[in-house]
Write a protein that holds these residues in place. Sequence first.
Motif, PDB file in Angstrom:
ATOM      1  N   ILE A  26       0.801  -0.976   0.194  1.00 47.68           N
ATOM      2  CA  ILE A  26       0.330  -0.114  -0.197  1.00 47.68           C
ATOM      3  C   ILE A  26       0.714   1.711  -0.213  1.00 47.68           C
ATOM      4  N   ARG A  27       1.703   0.997   0.098  1.00 47.22           N
ATOM      5  CA  ARG A  27       3.053   2.185   0.893  1.00 47.22           C
ATOM      6  C   ARG A  27       2.891   3.717  -0.691  1.00 47.22           C
ATOM      7  N   GLU A  28       3.044   3.149  -2.202  1.00 49.84           N
ATOM      8  CA  GLU A  28       2.748   3.572  -3.870  1.00 49.84           C
ATOM      9  C   GLU A  28       1.157   4.713  -3.075  1.00 49.84           C
ATOM     10  N   ARG A  29       0.494   4.149  -3.175  1.00 49.50           N
ATOM     11  CA  ARG A  29      -1.502   4.046  -2.817  1.00 49.50           C
ATOM     12  C   ARG A  29      -1.180   5.475  -1.484  1.00 49.50           C
ATOM     13  N   LEU A  30      -0.646   5.333  -0.584  1.00 51.26           N
ATOM     14  CA  LEU A  30      -0.401   6.642   0.669  1.00 51.26           C
ATOM     15  C   LEU A  30       0.193   7.600   0.216  1.00 51.26           C
ATOM     16  N   TYR A  31       1.602   6.964  -0.737  1.00 54.75           N
ATOM     17  CA  TYR A  31       1.898   8.726  -1.217  1.00 54.75           C
ATOM     18  C   TYR A  31       1.571   9.330  -1.653  1.00 54.75           C
ATOM     19  N   GLU A  32       0.492   8.915  -2.698  1.00 55.57           N
ATOM     20  CA  GLU A  32      -0.450   9.554  -3.719  1.00 55.57           C
ATOM     21  C   GLU A  32      -1.491   9.532  -2.509  1.00 55.57           C
ATOM     22  N   TYR A  33      -1.991   9.739  -2.348  1.00 55.18           N
ATOM     23  CA  TYR A  33      -2.606  10.097  -1.085  1.00 55.18           C
ATOM     24  C   TYR A  33      -1.781  11.521  -0.110  1.00 55.18           C
ATOM     25  N   ILE A  34      -1.511  10.986   0.418  1.00 56.07           N
ATOM     26  CA  ILE A  34      -1.043  12.247   0.929  1.00 56.07           C
ATOM     27  C   ILE A  34      -0.738  13.213  -0.012  1.00 56.07           C
ATOM     28  N   GLY A  35      -0.086  13.528  -1.183  1.00 54.36           N
ATOM     29  CA  GLY A  35       0.096  14.120  -2.160  1.00 54.36           C
ATOM     30  C   GLY A  35      -1.310  14.723  -2.693  1.00 54.36           C
ATOM     31  N   SER A  78      -3.826  10.688   6.267  1.00 51.92           N
ATOM     32  CA  SER A  78      -3.342   9.286   6.019  1.00 51.92           C
ATOM     33  C   SER A  78      -3.780   8.242   7.163  1.00 51.92           C
ATOM     34  N   SER A  79      -3.924   8.475   8.491  1.00 51.98           N
ATOM     35  CA  SER A  79      -3.995   7.375   9.585  1.00 51.98           C
ATOM     36  C   SER A  79      -5.599   7.089   9.534  1.00 51.98           C
ATOM     37  N   HIS A  80      -6.717   8.088   8.661  1.00 55.11           N
ATOM     38  CA  HIS A  80      -7.527   7.348   8.298  1.00 55.11           C
ATOM     39  C   HIS A  80      -7.585   6.826   7.268  1.00 55.11           C
ATOM     40  N   TRP A  81      -6.803   6.665   6.630  1.00 54.35           N
ATOM     41  CA  TRP A  81      -6.978   6.106   5.125  1.00 54.35           C
ATOM     42  C   TRP A  81      -6.436   4.891   5.144  1.00 54.35           C
ATOM     43  N   MET A  82      -5.583   4.569   6.019  1.00 55.64           N
ATOM     44  CA  MET A  82      -4.915   3.736   6.058  1.00 55.64           C
ATOM     45  C   MET A  82      -6.384   2.861   7.201  1.00 55.64           C
ATOM     46  N   ASN A  83      -6.340   3.574   8.215  1.00 53.07           N
ATOM     47  CA  ASN A  83      -6.852   2.429   8.251  1.00 53.07           C
ATOM     48  C   ASN A  83      -8.838   1.510   7.541  1.00 53.07           C
ATOM     49  N   ASP A  84      -8.938   2.319   7.027  1.00 53.57           N
ATOM     50  CA  ASP A  84     -10.237   2.362   5.847  1.00 53.57           C
ATOM     51  C   ASP A  84      -9.513   1.101   4.901  1.00 53.57           C
ATOM     52  N   GLN A  85      -8.086   1.097   5.298  1.00 51.43           N
ATOM     53  CA  GLN A  85      -7.798  -0.172   3.712  1.00 51.43           C
ATOM     54  C   GLN A  85      -7.391  -1.647   4.855  1.00 51.43           C
ATOM     55  N   SER A  86      -7.347  -1.222   5.741  1.00 49.07           N
ATOM     56  CA  SER A  86      -6.633  -2.469   6.293  1.00 49.07           C
ATOM     57  C   SER A  86      -8.700  -3.011   6.816  1.00 49.07           C
ATOM     58  N   GLU A  87      -9.860  -2.519   6.932  1.00 47.86           N
ATOM     59  CA  GLU A  87     -11.133  -2.708   6.783  1.00 47.86           C
ATOM     60  C   GLU A  87     -11.549  -3.473   5.248  1.00 47.86           C
TER      61      GLU A  87
END
Length: 88
Positions: A26-35, A78-87
């Motif tokens: 998920i690293r690249e998608r997280l970076y895109e989201y932060i951008g 980014s924290s909310h996005w990460m939590n959504d990805q784990s669900e």
Amino acid sequence: MGSFTQLNYHIIYATKYRHPSIVPDIRERLYEYIGGTIRAKKGALVEIGGIADHVHILANLSPTLAVSDVVRDIKANSSHWMNDQSEI
């Protein structure tokens, strides 16, 4: 005559308890989201990277916004996005 302002910031933040939760899948998608979050705050992402337990961001931020507010929003979103990805 106008004025020019360029504010570059190196922002570093870690995951909660430095848990290695930023996995390669998920690293690249997280970076895109932060951008996207930075662009929404009228900033520009210059470079982003990191490892499983922290993120490094180099960004140009708007002089009209407090740096602390922008960093708070980046971390919260980014924290909310990460939590959504784990669900998923």
